[in-house]
Scaffold this motif. Structure first.
Motif, mmCIF file in Angstrom:
data_model
loop_
_atom_site.group_PDB
_atom_site.id
_atom_site.type_symbol
_atom_site.label_atom_id
_atom_site.label_comp_id
_atom_site.label_asym_id
_atom_site.label_seq_id
_atom_site.Cartn_x
_atom_site.Cartn_y
_atom_site.Cartn_z
ATOM 1 N N GLU A 79 138.030 98.649 103.476
ATOM 2 C CA GLU A 79 138.500 98.627 104.864
ATOM 3 C C GLU A 79 139.488 99.753 105.165
ATOM 4 O O GLU A 79 139.639 100.168 106.305
ATOM 5 C CB GLU A 79 139.174 97.287 105.162
ATOM 6 N N THR A 80 140.219 100.187 104.136
ATOM 7 C CA THR A 80 141.321 101.133 104.381
ATOM 8 C C THR A 80 141.198 102.454 103.634
ATOM 9 O O THR A 80 141.889 103.426 103.961
ATOM 10 C CB THR A 80 142.659 100.503 103.912
ATOM 11 N N GLY A 81 140.375 102.479 102.594
ATOM 12 C CA GLY A 81 140.276 103.696 101.796
ATOM 13 C C GLY A 81 141.416 103.844 100.800
ATOM 14 O O GLY A 81 141.489 104.824 100.054
ATOM 15 N N LEU A 82 142.316 102.847 100.744
ATOM 16 C CA LEU A 82 143.431 102.924 99.793
ATOM 17 C C LEU A 82 142.966 102.577 98.387
ATOM 18 O O LEU A 82 142.330 101.530 98.183
ATOM 19 C CB LEU A 82 144.546 101.954 100.196
ATOM 20 N N PRO A 83 143.267 103.418 97.409
ATOM 21 C CA PRO A 83 142.982 103.051 96.010
ATOM 22 C C PRO A 83 143.771 101.778 95.666
ATOM 23 O O PRO A 83 144.814 101.500 96.267
ATOM 24 C CB PRO A 83 143.502 104.241 95.210
ATOM 25 N N ILE A 84 143.269 100.980 94.719
ATOM 26 C CA ILE A 84 143.922 99.707 94.390
ATOM 27 C C ILE A 84 144.537 99.711 92.993
ATOM 28 O O ILE A 84 143.991 100.276 92.052
ATOM 29 C CB ILE A 84 142.940 98.525 94.538
ATOM 30 N N VAL A 85 145.708 99.078 92.906
ATOM 31 C CA VAL A 85 146.468 98.936 91.664
ATOM 32 C C VAL A 85 146.627 97.449 91.395
ATOM 33 O O VAL A 85 147.081 96.712 92.275
ATOM 34 C CB VAL A 85 147.900 99.510 91.816
ATOM 35 N N THR A 86 146.231 97.001 90.202
ATOM 36 C CA THR A 86 146.446 95.592 89.881
ATOM 37 C C THR A 86 146.637 95.417 88.381
ATOM 38 O O THR A 86 146.227 96.263 87.587
ATOM 39 C CB THR A 86 145.283 94.717 90.427
ATOM 40 N N GLU A 87 147.313 94.327 88.010
ATOM 41 C CA GLU A 87 147.726 94.131 86.622
ATOM 42 C C GLU A 87 146.630 93.560 85.742
ATOM 43 O O GLU A 87 145.934 92.625 86.118
ATOM 44 C CB GLU A 87 148.956 93.203 86.574
ATOM 45 N N GLU A 127 136.213 94.564 81.631
ATOM 46 C CA GLU A 127 135.012 94.716 82.466
ATOM 47 C C GLU A 127 135.301 94.391 83.924
ATOM 48 O O GLU A 127 134.866 95.094 84.830
ATOM 49 C CB GLU A 127 133.893 93.814 81.959
ATOM 50 N N LEU A 128 136.069 93.324 84.130
ATOM 51 C CA LEU A 128 136.392 92.929 85.506
ATOM 52 C C LEU A 128 137.134 94.024 86.253
ATOM 53 O O LEU A 128 137.132 94.068 87.480
ATOM 54 C CB LEU A 128 137.268 91.667 85.500
ATOM 55 N N PHE A 129 137.810 94.904 85.505
ATOM 56 C CA PHE A 129 138.625 95.955 86.131
ATOM 57 C C PHE A 129 137.876 97.284 86.226
ATOM 58 O O PHE A 129 138.459 98.310 86.581
ATOM 59 C CB PHE A 129 139.923 96.155 85.335
ATOM 60 N N ALA A 130 136.590 97.245 85.916
ATOM 61 C CA ALA A 130 135.810 98.502 85.863
ATOM 62 C C ALA A 130 135.944 99.304 87.160
ATOM 63 O O ALA A 130 136.020 100.531 87.142
ATOM 64 C CB ALA A 130 134.344 98.184 85.591
ATOM 65 N N ASP A 131 136.043 98.622 88.273
ATOM 66 C CA ASP A 131 136.059 99.319 89.560
ATOM 67 C C ASP A 131 137.462 99.377 90.186
ATOM 68 O O ASP A 131 137.627 99.658 91.367
ATOM 69 C CB ASP A 131 135.077 98.622 90.511
ATOM 70 N N VAL A 132 138.492 99.079 89.370
ATOM 71 C CA VAL A 132 139.876 99.159 89.858
ATOM 72 C C VAL A 132 140.364 100.593 89.638
ATOM 73 O O VAL A 132 139.982 101.233 88.661
ATOM 74 C CB VAL A 132 140.764 98.149 89.102
ATOM 75 N N ASP A 133 141.201 101.099 90.531
ATOM 76 C CA ASP A 133 141.616 102.501 90.433
ATOM 77 C C ASP A 133 142.742 102.742 89.434
ATOM 78 O O ASP A 133 142.704 103.691 88.667
ATOM 79 C CB ASP A 133 142.033 103.014 91.824
ATOM 80 N N VAL A 134 143.773 101.878 89.467
ATOM 81 C CA VAL A 134 144.895 102.018 88.547
ATOM 82 C C VAL A 134 145.179 100.665 87.893
ATOM 83 O O VAL A 134 145.290 99.653 88.587
ATOM 84 C CB VAL A 134 146.170 102.502 89.283
#
Lengths: 333, 333, 333, 333
Positions: A156-164, A172-179
């Motif tokens: 929706e925003t184009g913002l890369p995502i950061v999650t712990e 594997e679940l984080f394969a598409d997370v940016d940071v």
């Protein structure tokens, strides 16, 4: 490494030590002083156990004169590391604004916050899906679902995502997370660090509850030595005897880490203080101290807003904070 | 939970808060004081975020009057938990002597040490196979091979074996280990704790570098809430500004943990002090403070023995320590 | 004060406690909860020993809901205190620059530094005449002579002088000093504080090595309760396990002290870091955090300048710092 | 002192430093290493400012290899110091039991407690006349009257008296007191220490709230360097992030202080824990750790007894504790 022997050390004992050290493949440079003898160890002293030597009964003091961290050491890499995530850059003079809720709760919530912080100028979206909680009875996060919601917010925003990430088995679940963020409690979860070193994703490494700067750098070293040089250091407050604030934000870590290492250093004023109204002054202080970015908690939860509570800022508060941040950045140029 | 509101809180704000709390399924007992109003929250307050409420601008202070830990709480389980490992018992008045080298190095070494400590009266053998090291360049342990060598030493002596696990993904390798140790750096590695809760093996849980007693108990709670009630708490020294010792051994944790919990509490004087000659006095102090056992580093490495060094005791030193330990146990009966 | 009793407390024990509390002239508001009984103490609870009550075997927790500090409490004095020293103002939106050498050494030195810092915009001159040193063998300062030299520098520049007093018995020597400084090590030297409360001089009170904000405020309270309301609070770094810096500068103390108290709050980045090149970033961070002033070490000693060392800035470094300070002040307006 | 220079230090800069050091009257032993150059400073390095040198931009690390404390250093005085007070001896293998109320309240109280503890075997009576309190509004002690009451108790029992002095200006009032106590908050009140060094009375020096062992020894050095060698060191708990106890009793300080110094070391388990029921286990632990004595709070105040509270033991509790203390002393012989 410098080993100072106690005065009146018997030659025999001294020779045993010297032989033992040479047996470890080290060069030993002996300098007899008026008061005592000092040994200078030459070669790969990285594998020498300082505490063992310090504990020998003929040894008065030991000091390591060469840092044990290499990959993240500015001495061997003078230029700032700049990490690029989508349109965002961290390090090397650019400034990165990461913002979002502590936990991802619903699509509406995360998308609304993402849009709000983007409008204020944020470069990345943060949000917790896997939550490390002191109590097993507390909310542990939406887990996989939370990550899916973050992706929607990114779309929706184009913002890369950061999650712990809390465990390598979730990679594997984080394969598409940016940071990928490593939380304070996992800063010395060495197996996790090593696994993250085998990915090519930027790692946001938070300083542990009571860890020294050297320990933080050694943890970054675990990731880098495994092949991933994209590490972002994060000061988030340390444990002291603070009475009115949750932790003590150690802003002197910012210029000192910049001196020791070429890695970018950001600050989390939200977890450090635990009180929303303390976040703006500490965020501005972090900017003035030379931080390369800020990770700030923002949400629009009416229940919290209702009472102006928690450590999260409301979107409008974040918006006015960003304006001041830019002003301070100008001022210290 | 007790929530004290600030004086002169507007009724409207107070009502909003009360409604919100009731919305969380809590009973709210309002008592108007001469100076201020105090809310008593009744029901399952375990899921209430104290810090959120404390941060509300109308709230002066919040105090939780019911412990959030249940499984390990002595209130709900008055009798000491006694954990049986082979012939050894931990807790409930018995005393457990765990000893062995910091790291398993060779079959000769681990078997020799095992035989020596058994002869001195040790009930279990410790030895590191997976070593958490601050630096990725330091020796990381023999890993699987180290566990095999521990099993050989067990076969030779009959001593149950205790060794550290750093990642749930290694669990299979530990299938035949008697007691799994969680190190200080993983005390809040909640995913690991949860996984260990699904095993039926006794877990030796070390207190983190700078964790409170409550956090230690909450980590035990993670293991117990997942189904494994065999948790042994271990005080191993905390981080302070100590100048001559590695850590500060917090022996007051022993009687306090016994008061708060029914779990056995042992002490590690070796890692706490980092200096062999400091181990005996602190070991005896731990016994006098009421510890249920001691985990002490012992090795017969001539190179160390040569200089009487490191934090490990030599077999003969351990032997004389055990005699004193028994004398002190008699004295405090 | 809120006293939560343990569940299942015998009525008789509870009544004994209530009677005892009433015997102390307190009103006791009893509220029976589903899980336990809570007592609300009304009246002058300032004289109640919280720790005593907390230690009673029928008591689960005690929390004080009314602050014990009064004179310095913003609740009872909402407006900022503004302290005027010569032409300088501290507090209430003005910003005070205090600068000078750690120790007064010679007339040439102190006058030269005074002229330099004045030219850069400093409002006051600092300089140690009586030096608290950890070792009795270290330089203890020029004492009375040092104060005379400070007066000469004041005459030459018009800058008010700030210097540390270590004992009430020296008060006469300080008769003509503008601001008396109480060092970190004397923050809880209550006799000294009480004596200083009988003077009308502004007191610069430094936070102790490991004291909480509440303890700092209670020490200010000693001075104010004795009649002297001119107290300036100073954050100068606290003791932690810092590895590369001398202390940990706790900048979150600035906004929190401003919230708790109406007294001005200044910051000493020189003693906090102990490293000259760390002073500018931390000074700017202090300004951004909302400090009312800075006390910075500046000297022109060629021996130090030679190697660009110590924690003191050279006049030219201070000059460029002041320019940045003004820019940051503009930015956060 | 060992000064390690950074690699690639320009010869010119190095020479400037060497000349400067020689200018301070030090011998400089230069040893060029493969990786870097190390300077060994010879002569009276006591007056060298380590932090200054460490902060020089060409210096990588500095370590002092000779202790700065001399009078209290065991190296220069191998035998234990034994302090005699009336019939009591402290140090050198004897064990000293100091007991009494926190504050002297009435003649009845202090005499009754004195008689009780004497009967249990106490060697000295403690009681506070001048009380250092965090709040100016708390009870500050009976002052001169309290000292008179202590003297009466001494007359009645023959027990020497120990009480705290907070200011050198009170010295006359303490002329007839047997042992002067310096409290934790005054451990670095150097003027007070210096004045006490001019008396010939034994000084009971308590470790400060967050002071290192070296700082404690340097404070003892202030007293001894002024001429009074009768110093008793006292560990009373340090400030950490403890959640259930007031302070963290650092018992490892006992064997370490014994190794570093010839002065006697006693322990105060009452202030360390703040909880009466924690005093016995910690007292016994202190004995097992090798303490030369214990200072324990005992009173017979019915109000406290009523609820079994506070940090003070009741006479009967103290009596049974002393019996166990003697048993542990036997056990560790």
């Amino acid at each position: 490494m410098i080993v100072a022997l106690k005065p009146d050390t018997a030659d025999e004992k001294q020779n045993q030590l010297v032989d033992w050290l040479k047996g470890m493949g080290l060069g030993v440079h002996i300098s007899k002083g008026e008061y005592q003898t000092v040994l200078g160890l030459i070669g790969d002293t990285g594998k020498v156990d300082m505490e063992l030597i310090a504990s020998l009964d003929i040894v008065e003091s030991v000091s390591r004169v060469t840092e044990t961290f290499k990959c993240c050491n500015r001495k061997f890499h003078p230029d700032d590391t700049v990490i690029t995530v989508g349109d965002a850059k961290i390090g090397g003079g650019s400034f990165c604004l990461i913002a979002g809720p502590c936990s991802v709760e619903t699509e509406e919530q995360i998308v609304a916050v993402a849009k709000a912080v983007k409008q204020s100028g944020a470069n990345m979206l943060r949000g917790g899906a896997f939550k490390p909680r002191t109590s097993p009875y507390d909310f542990q996060g939406l887990k996989a679902t939370g990550i899916e919601l973050l992706k929607i917010a990114r779309q929706e925003t184009g913002l890369p995502i950061v999650t712990e990430i809390m465990s390598a088995s979730d990679l594997e679940l984080f394969a598409d997370v940016d940071v990928l963020q490593v939380g304070a409690r996992n800063m010395q979860n060495f197996d996790l660090l090593r696994e993250l070193g085998h990915t090519d994703k930027p790692i946001l490494l938070k300083r542990g509850l009571a860890n020294t700067l050297k320990e933080l750098l050694m943890s970054a070293e675990y990731i880098m030595a495994s092949g991933n040089e994209n590490v972002i250091l994060c000061e988030r407050g340390i444990r002291t005897y603070s009475d009115y604030l949750r932790n003590t934000l150690d802003l002197s870590a910012v210029p000192m880490l910049h001196e020791l290492s070429h890695l970018p250093v950001i600050v989390d004023p939200s977890h450090a203080t635990g009180i929303a109204r303390m976040v703006p002054p500490m965020a501005l202080a972090a900017v003035a101290a030379g931080a390369d970015g800020l990770i700030v908690e923002v949400h629009n939860d009416p229940l919290h807003a209702l009472c102006d509570g928690a450590q999260s800022l409301k979107p409008e508060e974040y918006d006015s904070l960003v304006r001041k941040i830019n002003a301070v950045r100008e001022a210290i140029k």
